[in-house]
Enzyme design. Sequence first.
Site, mmCIF file in Angstrom:
data_model
loop_
_atom_site.group_PDB
_atom_site.id
_atom_site.type_symbol
_atom_site.label_atom_id
_atom_site.label_comp_id
_atom_site.label_asym_id
_atom_site.label_seq_id
_atom_site.Cartn_x
_atom_site.Cartn_y
_atom_site.Cartn_z
ATOM 1 N N LYS A 146 0.835 -1.202 0.000
ATOM 2 C CA LYS A 146 0.000 0.000 0.000
ATOM 3 C C LYS A 146 0.867 1.248 0.000
ATOM 4 C CE LYS A 146 -4.759 -0.078 1.168
ATOM 5 N NZ LYS A 146 -5.854 0.047 2.111
ATOM 6 N N LYS A 162 -6.771 -13.291 -12.466
ATOM 7 C CA LYS A 162 -7.143 -13.941 -11.214
ATOM 8 C C LYS A 162 -8.495 -13.397 -10.726
ATOM 9 C CE LYS A 162 -5.845 -14.423 -6.454
ATOM 10 N NZ LYS A 162 -5.288 -13.845 -5.302
ATOM 11 N N LYS A 198 -12.226 -9.734 -5.881
ATOM 12 C CA LYS A 198 -13.201 -8.657 -5.669
ATOM 13 C C LYS A 198 -12.698 -7.355 -6.274
ATOM 14 C CE LYS A 198 -13.375 -9.183 -1.172
ATOM 15 N NZ LYS A 198 -13.036 -10.524 -0.680
HETATM 16 P P1 ATP Z 1 -9.399 -8.627 -2.515
HETATM 17 O O1 ATP Z 1 -9.635 -8.269 -3.958
HETATM 18 O O2 ATP Z 1 -9.980 -7.655 -1.541
HETATM 19 O O3 ATP Z 1 -7.966 -9.036 -2.247
HETATM 20 P P2 ATP Z 1 -10.136 -11.319 -2.952
HETATM 21 O O4 ATP Z 1 -11.287 -11.464 -3.884
HETATM 22 O O5 ATP Z 1 -8.773 -11.510 -3.554
HETATM 23 O O6 ATP Z 1 -10.277 -9.930 -2.262
HETATM 24 P P3 ATP Z 1 -9.467 -12.331 -0.408
HETATM 25 O O7 ATP Z 1 -10.340 -11.867 0.706
HETATM 26 O O8 ATP Z 1 -8.154 -11.654 -0.663
HETATM 27 O O9 ATP Z 1 -10.329 -12.298 -1.758
HETATM 28 O O10 ATP Z 1 -9.181 -13.886 -0.285
HETATM 29 C C1 ATP Z 1 -9.759 -14.755 0.667
HETATM 30 C C2 ATP Z 1 -9.162 -16.132 0.431
HETATM 31 O O11 ATP Z 1 -9.512 -16.607 -0.882
HETATM 32 C C3 ATP Z 1 -7.637 -16.140 0.465
HETATM 33 O O12 ATP Z 1 -7.201 -17.308 1.136
HETATM 34 C C4 ATP Z 1 -7.217 -16.169 -0.975
HETATM 35 O O13 ATP Z 1 -5.968 -16.833 -1.165
HETATM 36 C C5 ATP Z 1 -8.344 -16.958 -1.630
HETATM 37 N N1 ATP Z 1 -8.538 -16.521 -3.022
HETATM 38 C C6 ATP Z 1 -9.006 -15.319 -3.409
HETATM 39 N N2 ATP Z 1 -9.075 -15.239 -4.749
HETATM 40 C C7 ATP Z 1 -8.636 -16.427 -5.226
HETATM 41 C C8 ATP Z 1 -8.473 -16.963 -6.557
HETATM 42 N N3 ATP Z 1 -8.802 -16.269 -7.625
HETATM 43 N N4 ATP Z 1 -7.979 -18.210 -6.669
HETATM 44 C C9 ATP Z 1 -7.655 -18.949 -5.573
HETATM 45 N N5 ATP Z 1 -7.788 -18.496 -4.309
HETATM 46 C C10 ATP Z 1 -8.274 -17.246 -4.118
HETATM 47 MG MG MG Z 2 -6.937 -10.933 -2.344
#
Ligand code: ATP
Ligand code: MG
Length: 360
Positions: free
Chosen positions: A126, A205, A208
């Site tokens: 960040k 990937k 969110k």
């Molecule tokens: P942000 O965009 O806020 O980082 P995110 O959608 O990546 O959110 P996280 O809250 O960071 O989701 O992830 C929660 C869990 O889900 C973590 O253990 C992360 O490794 C797993 N995860 C998130 N996105 C993926 C993905 N595309 N493939 C595999 N594992 C994922």
């Molecule tokens: Mg993430």
Amino acid sequence: MSSEGTTATPKLPQAPTRVLSGIQPTGRFHWGNYFGAIRQYIDLQTAGESYYFIADLHALTTVREPDRLRGLVHDAAVDLVALGLDPDRATLFVQSDVPEVTELTWLLMTVTPMGLLERCHAYKDKKTRGLPSDAGLFTYPVLMSADILAYDATVVPVGEDQVQHIEVCRDLAGTFNHLYGEVFTLPKPRLVEGGGRVPGTDGQKMSKSYENTLDVFEDLAAQKKKIMRITTDSRPMEEPKNPDDDHLFALYSLMAPEADRLKMADLYRRGGFGYGEVKKALVEASSQFFAEARSRRAALEADPERIESILAAGAERARAKARDVLDRARRACGLARDKAGKPAISGQPADKPSGKGGRA
Ligand code: ATP
Ligand code: MG
């Protein structure tokens, strides 16, 4: 030195496998969260004692709307149970329902070198990107350490990105133990495998932040529209394709039964099909895959008291454990004035009859 059976030389609980994992309620769960994390956490609930919490204190650094946060916490609990987390087997609770953890965070903070936190990547990233950050984000690894140590967790299933934070936790626990005696159980990370990197609707990937998610409990009609719009390449239909470098196939593989997956891979290699067909097959396969979870979710939503009572029971079990650990830590560092063995913290006495205290 006398061995077992004495209360004079209290021992740390000889921990069996005790699994702990937390998930942030910062949005609805998507397929990446499920295959990359949640599914493995749920599988581990049979490995021993397990604690799963909804990390609302962590989420406070990003979710600033109180009603939304409340809603997300509720949804996360319902989703986890619907997806197969068994509250009779695992302790499911909300992080902030165990205030002992925030006190433990302070105790750990007093042995945390600034440099250690400055090297942690969530904060560093960040900062490098010039985004504003707060002390909450900076000290996040200390709260996470308290989350783990408060339950004497031995195994913490994590993605690659969290391994550094487990190292921080071991580091802080080690320092505290070195200063004050064997108070904390040192956890080990367990790398979560299997989900790999679930692609999103644009092939990046799924995340969110990229707005390319397919959510586990999304309205089916809305989700169908999103699936039909998944980006594909523009190679002609006749051309044979390698299924292994196609994100649409990767998504289909997660959802479809093995036999269907093999048939689809064959179709790719032969060519002469349209991506539209694969998308329709994905709509069907994903709705089948989560059908049971959807109906469990509907039943839970129809009975809101059930989820609240699951969370209340979980909090009670989690607090009993956390009180015990906090009590150990307080005595060890000299906060508890009563050395004789009576609980020196407010609330109920910890539920262990012996084998604690007396370290001050
Ligand atoms: P942000 O965009 O806020 O980082 P995110 O959608 O990546 O959110 P996280 O809250 O960071 O989701 O992830 C929660 C869990 O889900 C973590 O253990 C992360 O490794 C797993 N995860 C998130 N996105 C993926 C993905 N595309 N493939 C595999 N594992 C994922
Ligand atoms: Mg993430």
